[in-house]
Design an enzyme around this catalytic site. Sequence first.
Site, short mmCIF file in Angstrom:
data_model
loop_
_atom_site.label_atom_id
_atom_site.label_comp_id
_atom_site.label_asym_id
_atom_site.label_seq_id
_atom_site.Cartn_x
_atom_site.Cartn_y
_atom_site.Cartn_z
N LYS A 6 31.29 38.08 23.93
CA LYS A 6 32.23 37.19 24.63
C LYS A 6 32.71 36.14 23.65
O LYS A 6 32.04 35.86 22.66
CB LYS A 6 31.50 36.50 25.79
CG LYS A 6 32.42 36.00 26.87
CD LYS A 6 32.76 37.10 27.85
CE LYS A 6 33.74 36.68 28.91
NZ LYS A 6 33.81 37.68 29.99
N SER A 29 39.03 48.48 30.60
CA SER A 29 39.24 48.21 29.17
C SER A 29 38.73 49.38 28.33
O SER A 29 39.35 49.78 27.36
CB SER A 29 38.50 46.94 28.75
OG SER A 29 39.24 45.78 29.07
N THR A 89 39.80 44.41 37.74
CA THR A 89 38.61 43.63 38.13
C THR A 89 38.61 43.42 39.65
O THR A 89 37.59 43.65 40.32
CB THR A 89 38.55 42.29 37.38
OG1 THR A 89 38.78 42.53 36.00
CG2 THR A 89 37.21 41.61 37.56
N ASP A 103 40.08 36.74 29.75
CA ASP A 103 39.18 36.15 30.73
C ASP A 103 39.96 34.95 31.29
O ASP A 103 41.20 34.94 31.20
CB ASP A 103 37.84 35.74 30.07
CG ASP A 103 36.73 35.48 31.09
OD1 ASP A 103 36.11 36.44 31.56
OD2 ASP A 103 36.47 34.30 31.42
N GLN A 160 27.64 40.16 30.08
CA GLN A 160 28.54 41.26 29.70
C GLN A 160 27.76 42.46 29.18
O GLN A 160 28.12 43.62 29.45
CB GLN A 160 29.50 40.76 28.61
CG GLN A 160 30.72 41.63 28.42
CD GLN A 160 31.82 41.33 29.41
OE1 GLN A 160 32.15 40.18 29.64
NE2 GLN A 160 32.39 42.36 29.99
N1 GLU Z 1 36.46 39.15 30.85
C1 GLU Z 1 36.27 40.32 31.64
C2 GLU Z 1 34.84 40.38 32.14
O1 GLU Z 1 34.27 39.35 32.45
C3 GLU Z 1 36.77 41.59 30.97
C4 GLU Z 1 36.24 41.90 29.62
C5 GLU Z 1 36.92 43.08 28.94
O2 GLU Z 1 37.77 43.72 29.52
O3 GLU Z 1 36.55 43.33 27.79
O4 GLU Z 1 34.25 41.42 32.29
#
Ligand code: GLU
Length: 446
Positions: free
Chosen positions: A127, A378, A211, A167, A112
């Site tokens: 995360k 986001s 996504t 997620d 991330q």
């Molecule tokens: N879980 C998503 C990722 O893997 C989005 C994370 C978010 O929007 O903060 O990027």
Amino acid sequence: MIDEKLEEVYADVLRRNPGEPEFHQAVREVLESLGVVVSKHPEFARQKIIQRICEPERQIIFRVPWQADDGEVHINRGFRVEFNSALGPYKGGLRFHPSVYLGTVKFLGFEQTFKNALTNLPIGGGKGGSDFDPKGRSDDEVMRFCQSLMTELYRHLGEYTDVPAGDIGVGTREIGWLFGQYKRITNRYESGVLTGKGTDWGGALVRKEATGYGAAFFLEEMLTANGTALDDRTCVVSGSGNVAIYAIEKITQLGGRVVACSDSDGVVFDPAGIDIGLLKQVKEVERQRLTEYAEARPGATHQAGGSIWDVPCQVAVPCATQNELSGRDARMLVSNGCIAVAEGANMPCTPEALRVFTSAGVLFAPGKAANAGGVATSALEMQQNASRDRWTFEHTETRLAQIMKGIHAACFETAEEYGAQGDYVKGANIAAFQRVAQAMVAFGLV
Ligand code: GLU
């Protein structure tokens, strides 16, 4: 291969994080790209930037007790790994799945950090999640679990500190229960503390789609940059969650034909092309299994078990979970004529699969670039919350498309600059690392 200058760094990561193979895998892939960078920038080595980037700034593990409808008490474990805040507040999703342990959250937080840097928006990396299994749980049970988790997690969050989202296993419904509890405990309507909110209470339009849409935009850019196109190509998208559904929708709109998707029970093959309206009805409205899709759709078949990657295709888009596409699957895809792979999930291809694709000359878009559209949107949600504004769907989608173009350009150009033309893995890792590293150097030894 890891450059010999970085071997010791990797050995240290292994020693300090025993029993966490996914984290080792994610770090190894990045270190394999960075040899050329440390040769060019001795200041990064002097300041031990790579060692620092591999060590999370903070790791939080806590007990989450909750009560089931039948009165039984359950204890789960909650995690938040605040990995790196050089570029902005920690940002990244929460995953609820029985397989979640510290190593999962660490690998996702590490990825991330790099993914968020690629968006070029002011977000650091983090995360979280829990080994809670939402499968078969009632709405009330999931709500109580979310409330219990937030009762501890809230003290670590804040719009300038740490901003979770969804997620696997966490969507708008769960974000609602988490936000409700945060608001109640803190007595603050702090919209920017969570993203992926409902669109009538501070959520951004397009966040749900982002996504999957972003992965499709990246795929299209990559094909165009390499002198080809999506036109009528046969595509296979694994998974049938939020990422898969909207990847299928956008790939179809851009001219591809998606003939298969999957869930943990098996694979649906639909030679006429997946009917997106029916897929949404089954998965989003009814929260049902793909067997229901196959039953309702003439010409579609369902196969229990088996690998989705045995379905012949020219473009593969893994959107389920980590290490879902093995070396064997990659060989099958290559022998069936696959020309491009875009990772919608986080690290869905094993290192062996990646080697197979690279040596066969298959175009490969790594997740940290291809699936960055979710977290980028986001960050757009945070912008709207900070300015108490609300953008239209069209405006937000245009911003998303521009961001994905920018990520593609950064990967493509950086790969070229470092003599690795067409290597999106190297391009993504180096471009992201440089952004984080430069900020870390500026902040001194912290
Ligand atoms: N879980 C998503 C990722 O893997 C989005 C994370 C978010 O929007 O903060 O990027």
